[in-house]
Design a protein around this motif. Sequence first.
Motif, PDB file in Angstrom:
ATOM      1  N   GLY A 130      -9.111   1.988  -8.619  1.00  0.00           N
ATOM      2  CA  GLY A 130      -8.395   0.729  -8.134  1.00  0.00           C
ATOM      3  C   GLY A 130      -7.309   0.937  -7.390  1.00  0.00           C
ATOM      4  N   LEU A 131      -6.423   2.008  -7.738  1.00  0.00           N
ATOM      5  CA  LEU A 131      -5.115   2.410  -6.833  1.00  0.00           C
ATOM      6  C   LEU A 131      -5.576   2.615  -5.418  1.00  0.00           C
ATOM      7  N   GLU A 132      -6.665   3.178  -5.285  1.00  0.00           N
ATOM      8  CA  GLU A 132      -7.286   3.733  -3.920  1.00  0.00           C
ATOM      9  C   GLU A 132      -7.571   2.264  -3.129  1.00  0.00           C
ATOM     10  N   ALA A 133      -8.428   1.452  -3.715  1.00  0.00           N
ATOM     11  CA  ALA A 133      -8.695   0.246  -3.324  1.00  0.00           C
ATOM     12  C   ALA A 133      -7.436  -0.690  -2.721  1.00  0.00           C
ATOM     13  N   CYS A 134      -6.518  -0.482  -3.552  1.00  0.00           N
ATOM     14  CA  CYS A 134      -5.173  -1.228  -3.119  1.00  0.00           C
ATOM     15  C   CYS A 134      -4.655  -0.449  -1.919  1.00  0.00           C
ATOM     16  N   PHE A 135      -4.765   0.892  -1.645  1.00  0.00           N
ATOM     17  CA  PHE A 135      -4.273   1.628  -0.385  1.00  0.00           C
ATOM     18  C   PHE A 135      -5.040   0.962   0.925  1.00  0.00           C
ATOM     19  N   TYR A 136      -6.677   0.836   0.618  1.00  0.00           N
ATOM     20  CA  TYR A 136      -7.624   0.422   1.551  1.00  0.00           C
ATOM     21  C   TYR A 136      -7.217  -0.994   2.032  1.00  0.00           C
ATOM     22  N   LEU A 137      -6.621  -1.662   1.247  1.00  0.00           N
ATOM     23  CA  LEU A 137      -6.213  -3.223   1.495  1.00  0.00           C
ATOM     24  C   LEU A 137      -4.763  -3.067   2.467  1.00  0.00           C
ATOM     25  N   VAL A 138      -3.950  -2.147   2.466  1.00  0.00           N
ATOM     26  CA  VAL A 138      -2.794  -2.074   3.063  1.00  0.00           C
ATOM     27  C   VAL A 138      -2.714  -1.150   4.519  1.00  0.00           C
ATOM     28  N   ILE A 139      -3.571  -0.344   4.243  1.00  0.00           N
ATOM     29  CA  ILE A 139      -3.596   0.890   5.420  1.00  0.00           C
ATOM     30  C   ILE A 139      -3.992   0.144   6.653  1.00  0.00           C
ATOM     31  N   PRO A 140      -4.867  -0.566   7.087  1.00  0.00           N
ATOM     32  CA  PRO A 140      -5.009  -1.142   8.312  1.00  0.00           C
ATOM     33  C   PRO A 140      -3.885  -1.615   8.931  1.00  0.00           C
ATOM     34  N   PHE A 141      -3.225  -2.413   8.215  1.00  0.00           N
ATOM     35  CA  PHE A 141      -1.946  -3.076   8.792  1.00  0.00           C
ATOM     36  C   PHE A 141      -1.018  -2.348   9.047  1.00  0.00           C
ATOM     37  N   LEU A 142      -0.638  -1.009   8.080  1.00  0.00           N
ATOM     38  CA  LEU A 142       0.151  -0.058   8.389  1.00  0.00           C
ATOM     39  C   LEU A 142      -0.163   0.487   9.527  1.00  0.00           C
ATOM     40  N   LEU A 143      -1.351   0.748   9.798  1.00  0.00           N
ATOM     41  CA  LEU A 143      -1.678   1.478  11.190  1.00  0.00           C
ATOM     42  C   LEU A 143      -1.673   0.594  12.433  1.00  0.00           C
ATOM     43  N   ILE A 144      -2.045  -0.530  12.217  1.00  0.00           N
ATOM     44  CA  ILE A 144      -2.224  -1.347  13.434  1.00  0.00           C
ATOM     45  C   ILE A 144      -0.843  -1.977  13.734  1.00  0.00           C
ATOM     46  N   TYR A 145      -0.105  -2.206  12.858  1.00  0.00           N
ATOM     47  CA  TYR A 145       1.076  -2.846  13.223  1.00  0.00           C
ATOM     48  C   TYR A 145       2.284  -1.746  13.299  1.00  0.00           C
ATOM     49  N   ARG A 146       2.171  -0.444  12.956  1.00  0.00           N
ATOM     50  CA  ARG A 146       2.727   0.615  13.101  1.00  0.00           C
ATOM     51  C   ARG A 146       4.009   0.478  11.837  1.00  0.00           C
ATOM     52  N   LEU A 147       3.661   0.229  10.855  1.00  0.00           N
ATOM     53  CA  LEU A 147       4.527   0.135   9.682  1.00  0.00           C
ATOM     54  C   LEU A 147       4.456   1.376   8.926  1.00  0.00           C
ATOM     55  N   ARG A 148       3.858   2.399   9.299  1.00  0.00           N
ATOM     56  CA  ARG A 148       3.657   3.343   8.131  1.00  0.00           C
ATOM     57  C   ARG A 148       5.051   4.085   7.763  1.00  0.00           C
ATOM     58  N   TRP A 149       5.958   4.187   9.065  1.00  0.00           N
ATOM     59  CA  TRP A 149       7.282   4.804   8.464  1.00  0.00           C
ATOM     60  C   TRP A 149       8.226   4.146   7.401  1.00  0.00           C
ATOM     61  N   LEU A 150       8.070   2.770   7.733  1.00  0.00           N
ATOM     62  CA  LEU A 150       8.625   1.938   6.839  1.00  0.00           C
ATOM     63  C   LEU A 150       8.328   2.161   5.508  1.00  0.00           C
ATOM     64  N   ALA A 151       6.915   2.081   5.281  1.00  0.00           N
ATOM     65  CA  ALA A 151       6.225   2.105   3.950  1.00  0.00           C
ATOM     66  C   ALA A 151       6.449   3.553   3.256  1.00  0.00           C
ATOM     67  N   PHE A 152       6.531   4.582   4.083  1.00  0.00           N
ATOM     68  CA  PHE A 152       6.648   5.911   3.647  1.00  0.00           C
ATOM     69  C   PHE A 152       8.171   6.073   2.976  1.00  0.00           C
ATOM     70  N   GLY A 153       8.879   5.490   3.781  1.00  0.00           N
ATOM     71  CA  GLY A 153      10.428   5.781   3.227  1.00  0.00           C
ATOM     72  C   GLY A 153      10.591   4.962   2.105  1.00  0.00           C
ATOM     73  N   SER A 154      10.147   3.761   2.020  1.00  0.00           N
ATOM     74  CA  SER A 154      10.123   2.833   1.002  1.00  0.00           C
ATOM     75  C   SER A 154       9.553   3.512  -0.301  1.00  0.00           C
ATOM     76  N   SER A 155       8.215   3.994  -0.243  1.00  0.00           N
ATOM     77  CA  SER A 155       7.518   4.480  -1.480  1.00  0.00           C
ATOM     78  C   SER A 155       8.316   5.769  -1.852  1.00  0.00           C
ATOM     79  N   LEU A 156       8.524   6.502  -1.053  1.00  0.00           N
ATOM     80  CA  LEU A 156       9.310   7.585  -1.450  1.00  0.00           C
ATOM     81  C   LEU A 156      10.561   7.454  -2.302  1.00  0.00           C
ATOM     82  N   VAL A 157      11.312   6.335  -1.823  1.00  0.00           N
ATOM     83  CA  VAL A 157      12.517   6.089  -2.723  1.00  0.00           C
ATOM     84  C   VAL A 157      12.018   5.449  -4.091  1.00  0.00           C
TER      85      VAL A 157
END
Length: 340
Positions: A130-157
């Motif tokens: 289920g957690l992996e499926a949640c990741f599938y829901l967001v990863i296209p947006f993170l890649l297409i709209y170049r939001l990975r770095w913001l998501a990475f830093g926020s998640s690490l915090v």
Amino acid sequence: MGTYRLILALLVLVSHMGLTVLGLNPGVVAVISFFMLSGYVMTALIKRYYLAPRSIPDFYLDRLMRLQPQYLFYLTLSVIYFFAADVHDFFVHAITWQSLILNALIVPNSFYMTPLMADGVIIPPAWSLGLEACFYLVIPFLLIYRLRWLAFGSSLVVFLFAYSTTINTDWFGYRLLPGTLFMFLLGSFLYEKGRRERLAIVATCGLCCALLVATLVFGVNRVPFNAEVLLGVVVGVPMIFLLAQRSSGRLDQLLGNISYGVFLNHFLLIWVWRTFGMTTPTHLDMLTLMAASMALGWVSYRLVEKPAIALRSRLRKRMQASASASAARPTAFDQAPRPD
């Protein structure tokens, strides 16, 4: 990476049979590698076939065809056995039509700790699915709209707050996407191999090493599952990096193909073993169950998964034909494992 995936699935299996290593749960360590592998392979998949906003629904369909066939197969077997053998399990309190539908949707399994899933997860390891499926829901947006770095830093915090026990360590440091997304994205960075990505990987691994030493040696925040999660990152990153440099042979692909079935079927087989009186498994019991799980995983791959692979292949060919040249990365993808 197929052999590695099977080893990870078997580590999850033996952890559910009660095996620990130096007081650590090997299944938790393995699950963190699964997260990073997912980030690596999903980045390769999206970059090659689905790197356009209009292709996001097709990506979701691709993932649905990957997760659901074998999952529904084993969910059905588990429900039948639950009622036929009158199973009593800590993780599954009851099976009702509502809980069955929620389990079949996969994503709700990630929220097993909420009242929504009060009846439990029918295939207990599927909370991480289920957690992996949640990741599938967001990863296209993170890649297409170049939001990975913001998501990475926020998640690490969020993870650091969970590690420090400021917020629930188990939920936000291991179970839910806000605190684990950076682990998935470490896998994504491993695929990219850019300078910034390498720096982020090295810095994060260094931080996790320092926290792991503090936890294991000095007992800092020694609560479940801080040490295992940190160890999963420290071990998983170099393993994925090294394995990504190797080509995949037929045996490796075969072992990888049966790994998903092993992940899904082993709890059902543990129920069967318990029906026949297994309470404290011996080493022979573990080896026998691993062999049975792998054999059943091969059968379900041949009968259930292979037809779905053909459908996914046609979908990807259609997407590749319509993809722009800028979305394709054949030279980088050639070094990646086959996306599945």
